[in-house]
Design a protein around this motif. Structure first.
Motif, PDB file in Angstrom:
ATOM      1  N   UNK A 246      -1.130  14.512  60.184  1.00 20.96           N
ATOM      2  CA  UNK A 246      -0.127  13.466  60.366  1.00 20.96           C
ATOM      3  C   UNK A 246      -0.736  12.223  61.013  1.00 20.96           C
ATOM      4  N   UNK A 247      -1.639  12.405  61.963  1.00 25.34           N
ATOM      5  CA  UNK A 247      -2.170  11.271  62.706  1.00 25.34           C
ATOM      6  C   UNK A 247      -2.927  10.305  61.805  1.00 25.34           C
ATOM      7  N   UNK A 248      -3.791  10.826  60.918  1.00 30.76           N
ATOM      8  CA  UNK A 248      -4.567   9.956  60.043  1.00 30.76           C
ATOM      9  C   UNK A 248      -3.676   9.264  59.024  1.00 30.76           C
ATOM     10  N   UNK A 249      -2.670   9.969  58.540  1.00 30.45           N
ATOM     11  CA  UNK A 249      -1.744   9.339  57.587  1.00 30.45           C
ATOM     12  C   UNK A 249      -0.965   8.220  58.278  1.00 30.45           C
ATOM     13  N   UNK A 250      -0.544   8.461  59.502  1.00 26.12           N
ATOM     14  CA  UNK A 250       0.119   7.407  60.265  1.00 26.12           C
ATOM     15  C   UNK A 250      -0.763   6.187  60.447  1.00 26.12           C
ATOM     16  N   UNK A 251      -2.060   6.425  60.632  1.00 26.79           N
ATOM     17  CA  UNK A 251      -3.000   5.312  60.764  1.00 26.79           C
ATOM     18  C   UNK A 251      -3.059   4.487  59.486  1.00 26.79           C
ATOM     19  N   UNK A 252      -3.046   5.156  58.343  1.00 19.25           N
ATOM     20  CA  UNK A 252      -3.091   4.439  57.066  1.00 19.25           C
ATOM     21  C   UNK A 252      -1.845   3.580  56.870  1.00 19.25           C
ATOM     22  N   UNK A 253      -0.677   4.117  57.230  1.00 20.14           N
ATOM     23  CA  UNK A 253       0.547   3.325  57.134  1.00 20.14           C
ATOM     24  C   UNK A 253       0.498   2.133  58.089  1.00 20.14           C
ATOM     25  N   UNK A 254      -0.049   2.343  59.281  1.00 20.74           N
ATOM     26  CA  UNK A 254      -0.161   1.247  60.239  1.00 20.74           C
ATOM     27  C   UNK A 254      -1.087   0.159  59.720  1.00 20.74           C
TER      28      UNK A 254
END
Length: 434
Positions: A246-254
């Motif tokens: 989840x953390x890396x995917x959140x980074x991509x959205x950010x």
């Protein structure tokens, strides 16, 4: 120069319309990301009932704009923005009271969710139509670009605030939209609204009929491009979470949100000399490349960052361009044009997400992303084959009883590749905080 002219070093009309867009979208965006979590907490609703309620809100928000086209009149946009924000604030309060009272009737929850979604849809339609009526045609694409900045800034910040409110005070979570709505009301009262265009002349109906094939081409392109857009924003997290977390995917959205806030104005300025056919080609080639690369989750974050930046570049180009083209071929009915564009976008997004999640569940996730990329390549083929249609759309429509239609370049004396709507050169804005 109109009253809505761009001040030196700023966006068309000053910052108020775009800060308002930030807060009005935040009213919606701060509630829906974690609404399913809140409904399931404390056993307020079952998983199936939660899906029905949240799905009703999303569909109403995505597809409700066409319902308001008939009632939205030039000059009434400010009142509808204020009304929509007040309704959303009232519904937020009702949702909180329903949770505290332990409401179990799914019909009541669904009614509140649908009203909240419809009010958000009306706010979007009213503000986009206001942009069309406030600014001269040469400013429209620049104004839509700043609107995209505000939208994405809100889209990036609102979920973060939403998660904080849910963590700090879970029972009062539905009240999170209230500050956004109330600030939106105050900002809307400060909008300078000028009268809309005069009623269309007698020849407008015939011109609109002649423009239908061009409108169909634009809506088809919008539909196909949105199929790719939805892959990253609606399907990718389900596909990539097992591999990335989840953390890396959140980074991509950010990264996507920050890139739009930081670069949208620059991209609009750098591409202002390109004609509309070239812009549509650029956007869809970038979207096709980025969407295709999403398949490669196992290759590491650098490749995925390139994919996200390509998708973001495509979004920064096609969003304002499609909106501007829709207004240009509207025949003096911008609310209908924006409503139709939003409706088609919502249908395409819903279909892409449903089909994509089904493919991911069946272990065929790559097919979803490849399908989105093929949709963009289909737009490239459409533009290549129908370049004349896209060039014609670049000329703002001004229906009259005996004047030439803007959707016929031969009638205006323009070359098929002429007539791009150019945005005035602007400096990069400080983040509105989209």
């Amino acid at each position: 120069m109109s009253a809505a002219a761009a001040p030196a070093g700023g966006p068309p009309g000053g910052w108020t319309p775009y800060v308002l867009r930030f807060f009005s979208y935040g009213t919606w965006g701060v509630l829906y990301p974690f609404l399913p979590v809140w409904l399931l907490a404390g056993d307020r609703l079952t998983a199936g009932q939660t899906g029905l309620v949240v799905g009703g809100a999303v569909l109403a928000n995505r597809l409700g704009s066409l319902l308001f086209v008939k009632v939205l009149r030039p000059g009434s946009e400010r009142a509808f923005v204020i009304g929509s924000q007040l309704v959303m604030a009232a519904v937020a309060g009702a949702l909180c009271l329903a949770g505290l009272a332990g409401l179990r009737a799914v019909g009541g929850w669904l009614l509140l969710a649908v009203v909240f979604g419809l009010a958000g849809s009306l706010a979007t339609l009213a503000q986009l139509t206001l942009i069309v009526h406030q600014f001269d045609p040469a400013q429209t694409r620049s104004a839509f670009s700043y609107e995209n900045i505000a939208l994405n800034a809100a889209g990036g910040l609102a979920p973060l605030l939403s998660s904080l409110v849910l963590t700090v005070s879970e029972p009062l979570y539905p009240l999170a939209p209230l500050p956004f709505a109330l600030v939106g009301v105050v900002l809307a009262t400060r909008l300078a609204v000028r009268p809309g265009p005069p009623p269309a002349a007698a020849g407008a109906t015939a011109q609109r009929r002649a423009a239908r094939p061009v409108v169909a081409v634009l809506l088809a392109a919008n539909f196909l491009t949105t199929l790719a857009y939805a892959q990253f924003y609606g399907v990718f997290s389900a596909y990539a979470t097992p591999e990335l977390g989840v953390r890396r995917i959140g980074l991509l959205f950010a990264v996507a949100s920050v890139a739009i806030v930081a670069l949208q104005s620059l991209v609009t300025r750098w591409t202002r000399g390109l004609g509309e056919p070239a812009l549509v080609l650029l956007a869809n080639l970038a979207m096709a490349a980025g969407t295709g690369l999403l398949v490669a989750v196992g290759t590491g974050m650098p490749v995925l960052l390139v994919a996200v930046l390509a998708i973001t570049l495509g979004e920064m180009v096609y969003g304002p361009v499609y909106q501007t083209l829709a207004v240009n071929v509207s025949g003096g009915r911008p609310a209908l044009a924006i409503g139709a564009l939003t409706f088609v976008w919502g249908v395409a997004e819903s279909l892409a997400v449903v089909a994509g999640l089904a493919l991911v569940g069946a272990g065929l996730g790559p097919l979803s992303f490849l399908g989105g990329a093929l949709g963009c390549l289909a737009v490239v083929a459409l533009v290549t084959a129908g370049r004349r249609h896209f060039a014609a759309m670049a000329v703002p429509a001004e229906p009259s009883a005996d004047g030439p239609s803007a959707v016929d370049p031969s009638a205006t004396g323009l070359r098929p590749d002429a007539g791009a709507v150019e945005a005035p050169e602007t400096t990069a804005p400080a983040p509105v905080h989209s």
